[in-house]
Scaffold this active site. Structure first.
Site, PDB file in Angstrom:
ATOM      1  N   GLY A 249      -3.652   7.859  -5.172  1.00  0.00           N
ATOM      2  CA  GLY A 249      -3.876   7.070  -6.148  1.00  0.00           C
ATOM      3  C   GLY A 249      -5.091   5.996  -6.031  1.00  0.00           C
ATOM      4  O   GLY A 249      -5.414   5.195  -6.546  1.00  0.00           O
ATOM      5  N   ASP A 250      -5.937   6.477  -4.947  1.00  0.00           N
ATOM      6  CA  ASP A 250      -7.019   5.884  -4.651  1.00  0.00           C
ATOM      7  C   ASP A 250      -7.979   6.774  -3.699  1.00  0.00           C
ATOM      8  O   ASP A 250      -7.728   7.934  -3.638  1.00  0.00           O
ATOM      9  CB  ASP A 250      -6.738   4.532  -3.722  1.00  0.00           C
ATOM     10  CG  ASP A 250      -7.820   3.472  -4.143  1.00  0.00           C
ATOM     11  OD1 ASP A 250      -8.898   3.680  -4.120  1.00  0.00           O
ATOM     12  OD2 ASP A 250      -7.496   2.184  -4.075  1.00  0.00           O
ATOM     13  N   ASP A 251      -8.889   6.101  -3.077  1.00  0.00           N
ATOM     14  CA  ASP A 251     -10.200   6.987  -2.523  1.00  0.00           C
ATOM     15  C   ASP A 251      -9.407   8.082  -1.720  1.00  0.00           C
ATOM     16  O   ASP A 251      -8.640   8.098  -0.878  1.00  0.00           O
ATOM     17  CB  ASP A 251     -11.221   6.209  -2.006  1.00  0.00           C
ATOM     18  CG  ASP A 251     -11.802   5.166  -2.739  1.00  0.00           C
ATOM     19  OD1 ASP A 251     -11.647   5.406  -3.824  1.00  0.00           O
ATOM     20  OD2 ASP A 251     -12.384   4.392  -2.022  1.00  0.00           O
TER      21      ASP A 251
END
Ligand SMILES: *[C@@H]1O[C@H](CO)[C@@H](O)[C@H](O)[C@H]1NC(C)=O
Ligand SMILES: *[C@@H]1O[C@H](CO)[C@@H](O)[C@H](O)[C@H]1NC(C)=O
Ligand SMILES: *[C@@H]1O[C@H](CO)[C@@H](O)[C@H](O)[C@H]1NC(C)=O
Length: 445
Positions: A249-251
């Protein structure tokens, strides 16, 4: 043929035989940490663990690791985790050990967030990343240790993060969420052939570490899970990340080195970071540097990367107040399919730990080479927006091609930047000269 040429061919031939392949010439950094065989193996079941998915095994894990730490067998000890679901709270690793997850084994975090152990914030952050004060300890934690391997037959470490994501969404968290795996002040670490799933917060966080190899791992979390970064090398040196699949859900990977005045005071850079043959998808960045770069980030090589269904393919991000530097960064052979933005280099990203940050502490971004990037279905090609008092310099792009969905988005945005480009489509911006005529970036071709 000269004798040296024949010798070279022979050497290359031997190398090919050893690798069992005739076509691939794979380079690797994973040899940086020797993969040790352990003299002794013990099983978590010898310490009363039950793999039924219901019994809490925190004490068996702690007892087994206490045993490894205090018996100190020459050559170290493997802690074997057999097939089964092994529910546990947070535990610490020790030096000279291998945590081996058999095929079909799952180390699963307890959902009991209320009794999760707390620890001090990192000195280079001054506070928890999410909230002032302390932070929850990672599910699997190592501090001040060396010669540690986490490996196996692709067993799973499952953070059951939805408990924590829901608290984050409901704003009922009081401290910063735990990572799934964190090493602090540690060296000679190998993490390979393990699946990481549903981390409460960042998945793998080596901080103040050196000689870390992360290879053939799979990291999974839903795209809507908050801040589930894949791997965040932080104030660490000689980190090798290879042959991995990350969808979170992120980098996917974000290289960091501390936060504003705390990171500047602590002064511990990240350098010598290699990221190679990584594939993945994220609503945020594919490969990122920053935004916490206050100890400095340098000598980074990112190569042979596949990014799909992602927000920003390559994202170099920093902010006023960060100080530090980002320099000698190279991206080679990056393929993108369906991204919102291909490339972003920006000096206005991220929040501050508190209002004591120094607005005159501007980061220096110097020497970023991006070569052979190929993107299809790219909504916006890119933007490079430096800081007025600290223009980004020696930004060199060559053979970077983005094909977009909408013509109206097909323009770049540049300011406070110098450097040069060659073979960039669509044409980037007047701020960047064309080379080789400019003489700039001649060593970046
Ligand atoms: C585990 O590590 C933490 C942080 O490094 C430390 O505070 C704690 O005392 C350790 N716990 C055990 C049981 O050794
Ligand atoms: C584990 O998964 C990786 C990545 O998918 C794969 O390359 C490797 O062969 C697998 N290893 C085992 C022991 O199954
Ligand atoms: C730049 O970084 C690369 C690694 O990507 C390293 O091999 C090289 O020595 C660095 N150059 C300088 C001048 O430090």
């Amino acid at each position: 043929m000269a004798p040296w040429e024949i010798l070279l061919l022979l050497l290359l031939g031997i190398h090919q035989l050893q690798c069992g392949t005739v076509t691939a010439w794979e380079t690797t950094c994973s040899g940086a940490v020797p993969a040790r065989q352990r003299a002794e193996t013990i099983s978590i079941t010898e310490f009363g663990a039950v793999g039924d998915g219901r019994t809490l095994n925190t004490w068996p894990f702690r007892k087994a690791i206490y045993r490894i730490e205090h018996l100190r067998r020459r050559g170290g000890t493997t802690l074997y985790v057999p097939p089964g679901v092994w529910l546990t709270g947070s535990f610490n690793l020790t030096s000279h050990m291998t945590l081996f997850l058999a095929r079909g084994s799952v180390i699963k975090a307890t959902r009991d967030a209320w009794n999760w152990p707390l620890m001090d914030p990192l000195p280079s952050y001054g506070r928890g990343r999410e909230f002032p004060g302390g932070r929850y300890k990672s599910l699997i934690h190592g501090n001040g240790i060396r010669d540690v391997i986490i490996t196996g037959e692709n067993g799973t470490i499952d953070g059951q993060g939805d408990v924590w994501w829901n608290m984050w969404r409901q704003r009922s968290l009081r401290f910063t969420r735990p990572h799934l795996l964190e090493f602090m002040h540690s060296r000679n670490i190998i993490i390979s052939n393990v699946v990481f799933r549903n981390s409460p917060f960042w998945n793998i966080h080596p901080v103040y570490c050196s000689n870390v190899v992360i290879k053939s791992v799979t990291i999974l979390a839903p795209h809507d899970s908050p801040n589930t970064d894949g791997i965040d090398p932080d104030s660490s040196s000689n980190v090798c990340i290879e042959d991995s699949y990350i969808s979170t859900g992120d980098d996917l990977v974000a290289i960091k080195s501390g936060w504003d005045e705390y990171g500047i005071a602590y002064g511990r850079p990240s350098s010598g970071i290699t990221i190679r043959r990584v594939t993945g998808s994220s609503p945020f960045a594919g490969i990122a540097i920053g935004s916490e770069n206050s100890g400095g980030v340098s000598n980074v090589l990112v190569e042979d990367i596949n990014i799909f269904n992602t927000g920003i393919g390559i994202h170099i991000k920093t902010n006023t107040g960060r100080g530090g530097y980002i320099r000698n960064i190279t991206f080679l052979d990056v393929r993108m399919n369906t991204v919102r933005k291909g490339l972003r280099i920006a000096g206005d990203v991220g929040d501050h730990p508190d209002n004591k940050f120094n607005p005159n502490a501007v980061p220096v971004v110097n020497g970023v080479t991006i070569r052979n990037v190929w993107g299809v279905n790219v909504q916006q090609p890119g933007s490079i927006e430096g800081i007025k008092n600290s223009p980004f310099s020696q930004i060199c792009l060559s053979n970077v091609k983005f094909w977009g969905v909408g013509k109206q988005y097909m323009s770049w945005k540049c300011m406070h930047v110098s450097g040069a480009t060659s073979g960039v489509e669509p044409w980037p911006c007047a701020e960047l000269a064309r080379f080789p005529a400019s003489g700039l970036c001649s060593n970046a071709l």
